[in-house]
Structure formats: structure tokens, C-alpha cells
Design a protein around this motif. Structure first.
Motif, short mmCIF file in Angstrom:
data_model
loop_
_atom_site.label_atom_id
_atom_site.label_comp_id
_atom_site.label_asym_id
_atom_site.label_seq_id
_atom_site.Cartn_x
_atom_site.Cartn_y
_atom_site.Cartn_z
N SER A 50 4.39 14.17 -2.31
CA SER A 50 3.02 14.44 -2.79
C SER A 50 1.99 13.45 -2.28
CB SER A 50 2.98 14.43 -4.31
OG SER A 50 4.03 15.17 -4.84
N VAL A 51 2.42 12.53 -1.43
CA VAL A 51 1.47 11.51 -0.95
C VAL A 51 0.78 12.03 0.30
CG1 VAL A 51 1.30 9.19 0.04
CG2 VAL A 51 2.78 9.60 -1.93
N ASP A 52 -0.56 12.20 0.24
CA ASP A 52 -1.21 12.73 1.43
C ASP A 52 -1.99 11.69 2.22
OD1 ASP A 52 -3.29 12.63 -0.34
OD2 ASP A 52 -3.40 14.80 -0.62
N ILE A 53 -1.87 10.42 1.84
CA ILE A 53 -2.43 9.37 2.67
C ILE A 53 -1.65 8.07 2.50
CG2 ILE A 53 -4.19 9.01 0.89
CD1 ILE A 53 -5.91 7.70 3.00
N ILE A 54 -1.31 7.45 3.63
CA ILE A 54 -0.75 6.10 3.60
C ILE A 54 -1.58 5.27 4.56
CG2 ILE A 54 1.25 4.65 4.14
CD1 ILE A 54 3.08 6.81 3.28
N LEU A 78 13.31 6.42 2.25
CA LEU A 78 12.05 7.13 2.00
C LEU A 78 12.24 8.60 2.31
CD1 LEU A 78 9.40 4.78 3.72
CD2 LEU A 78 10.09 4.82 1.30
N THR A 79 11.73 9.46 1.44
CA THR A 79 11.89 10.90 1.71
C THR A 79 10.56 11.63 1.62
OG1 THR A 79 12.32 11.42 -0.62
CG2 THR A 79 14.23 10.90 0.73
N GLY A 80 10.52 12.78 2.28
CA GLY A 80 9.40 13.71 2.13
C GLY A 80 8.09 13.30 2.76
N ILE A 81 8.12 12.39 3.75
CA ILE A 81 6.86 11.99 4.39
C ILE A 81 6.23 13.21 5.07
CG2 ILE A 81 5.81 10.54 6.18
CD1 ILE A 81 7.95 8.46 5.62
N GLN A 82 4.98 13.53 4.68
CA GLN A 82 4.29 14.70 5.25
C GLN A 82 4.01 14.49 6.74
OE1 GLN A 82 0.69 15.64 3.17
NE2 GLN A 82 1.65 15.62 1.16
#
Ligand SMILES: Nc1ncnc2c1ncn2[C@@H]1O[C@H](COP(=O)(O)OP(=O)(O)OP(=O)(O)O)[C@@H](O)[C@H]1O
Ligand SMILES: [Mg+2]
Lengths: 118, 133
Positions: A50-54, A78-82
Motif C-alpha cells: 500500500s506504499v505509493d511513495i518511498i 521486503l514484499t509488495g514494492i509497487q
């Protein structure tokens, strides 16, 4: 705001569901390390679906938390990086090469088991 | 459609506010998800730099139109200490705060046009544009 950290057997599971501000990121770092210490967990999965900015700050906090967890004896996956987030990280010049990653939480747990068996 | 809007940066939470507003503007303008993320990330870097190094300042957004293209212009302005050596701060890894030093060189790569105007002791204005593809 605090990010919930769940315990599952020897693992800790974290799913980041909010737009991370700096304070929350730092608080999360502290909470995770103390939870590793208290629980004796050997692995951690941090799900970023759910993270849309890093940005560079959050990337540094995440990188630090991985290094510190490692020092304490817990492997982080780490999982699910968009896709969009992966691309901006490259533009920022941040290459998380040494960090184990997986597609989703389930794959992350499988990866952890593999990493820990090695 | 033309607007000018922005966010005052005074407290840490304004960094999140600025990038969320910027992302919404980018979406309205028709940027795809990857460019929206690039723009939001760039705003986050610029707003954090204002907060860290100048204390306060402003990030504003403006639609710019060229002959056959549209873009989002972001202006990050502060009246902080200014930047002494611009080529140094544009190097990957240069940081005076123990950061990754990825912010400014990153913004330049994330966006299309990029310009720093800084006077020591007076402040810094960074102007950057992303064009809709
Ligand atoms: N608005 C500003 N006013 C004064 N100095 C600035 C400003 N923005 C950046 N700088 C200077 O430029 C340096 C590089 O900035 P940059 O954003 O690239 O890296 P950083 O902020 O140090 O680390 P990171 O952004 O990776 O967390 C900063 O360390 C600071 O010394
Ligand atoms: Mg910075």
C-alpha cells in the motif's frame, strides 16, 4: 500514528498501510527493534503493497532498520514494492541490491524460511 | 484550466501534505501512475530540504503550457541559508545532515527540467518541471 507489528511463530509481520511521515517512520524503527528484542523473532516481513511513495528519507530509515535487525539476528524481507516505487528508487540512485524481496506476504514468508535455512 | 496553488512548509507533516497535493495535481493533469510517483517523490525531497535546511518555505504548483505540451511546474522557495556550492550538492551522496545525499540529484532525474537559484544568506529557489507524455 503507529504501525502495527504482528507476531506469527518466530516471525514478525508488518504491513504499512499509511502514507509514511518522518515521525511515524522513526517510531516504526524503534518499535520494530524493541519487538525483535522482546520476542526473539528470527525473521521479519515488511509488506509495502500500500506504499505509493518511498523518498530518500524513508529509504534510509528502511535500509537502517534492515541493517539493525540483521545485527540483532533477525532477517528482513521486503514484499509488495509497487512498480512505480521501484522505478523512483532507481531514479533516486537507491539500489536495494542486498535486500531480500518478494512479491507478496506469502512469498515473503517462504523466502524467509529459505534465508534462515541457509 | 489553470491554477496556482501551494503548501507552506512549516512542520514535518507539511511534507506529506505537499506531496499529496502535488500528486493530485499530477493526476488531474493526466500523468500516469509512474510519473505521479516521480512527481510526489520529487516534491517530498524538495519539501524536506526546506524543512531541514531552511526551517520554513513554500512549495507551489503551476500548470505550464508550451506549443504542444503541458506540464506541472513545481517551485520550492525558501529564505534559508542558501547553497554555497551548487555542483557539490548535485553530487550523489553529498549530504551535510547524514542523509543519503540522494535528494537533489534524485529530483533532477525524476523530473524533466531542473534549475537551482540560490544566494548565500538569502535563500534558495528550485524550479522543476515534468511534461505530460
Ligand atoms: N533548501 C536548501 N537550503 C540550503 N541548503 C540546502 C537546501 N537543499 C539542500 N541543501 C544542501 O544540499 C545538500 C544535499 O541535499 P540532498 O537533498 O541532495 O541530500 P540530503 O538532504 O543531505 O539527504 P537526502 O535528501 O538523501 O535525505 C544538503 O545536505 C544541504 O546541505
Ligand atoms: Mg534532501
Amino acid at each position: 500514528m503507529r504501525i502495527p507489528i504482528l507476531k506469527l511463530h518466530n516471525y514478525l509481520l508488518v504491513s504499512i498501510q499509511i502514507d509514511l511521515d518522518d515521525q511515524t517512520a522513526i517510531q516504526f524503527q524503534e518499535d520494530l527493534l524493541s519487538k525483535i528484542h522482546k520476542s526473539g523473532a528470527t525473521g521479519v516481513v515488511i509488506d509495502l503493497t500500500s506504499v505509493d511513495i518511498i523518498d530518500s528519507f524513508i529509504a534510509k530509515v528502511l535500509g537502517d532498520v534492515i541493517t539493525m535487525s540483521d545485527l540483532m539476528g533477525a532477517k528482513v524481507v521486503l514484499t509488495g514494492i509497487q512498480p512505480a516505487v521501484a522505478m523512483t528508487l532507481i531514479d533516486l540512485g537507491i539500489h536495494m541490491q542486498d535486500v531480500p524481496t518478494a512479491l507478496d506476504l506469502e512469498q515473503g514468508l517462504i523466502k524467509l524460511r529459505q534465508e534462515l535455512e541457509e | 484550466m489553470n491554477f496556482q496553488s501551494g503548501v507552506h512548509i512549516k512542520k514535518e507533516w507539511d511534507i506529506v501534505g505537499a506531496r499529496q497535493l502535488g500528486r493530485n495535481r499530477a493526476k488531474e493533469l493526466g500523468f500516469g501512475t509512474v510519473d505521479q510517483a516521480r512527481i510526489a517523490t520529487a516534491i517530498s525531497e524538495l519539501a524536506r530540504n526546506i524543512y531541514l535546511y531552511a526551517g520554513t518555505g513554500r512549495v507551489s504548483f503551476e500548470i505550464v503550457e508550451d506549443i504542444n505540451k503541458k506540464g506541472l511546474k513545481i517551485v520550492a522557495a525558501d529564505e534559508g541559508p542558501g547553497i554555497l556550492d551548487i555542483s557539490q550538492v548535485m553530487e550523489d551522496g553529498f549530504s551535510t545532515s547524514g542523509g543519503l545525499g540522494a535528494g537533489l540529484p534524485g529530483v533532477k532525474r525524476l523530473m524533466d527540467d531542473f534549475d537551482i537559484d540560490s544566494v548565500q544568506g538569502e535563500g534558495t529557489v528550485i524550479t522543476t518541471i515534468k511534461w505530460v507524455r
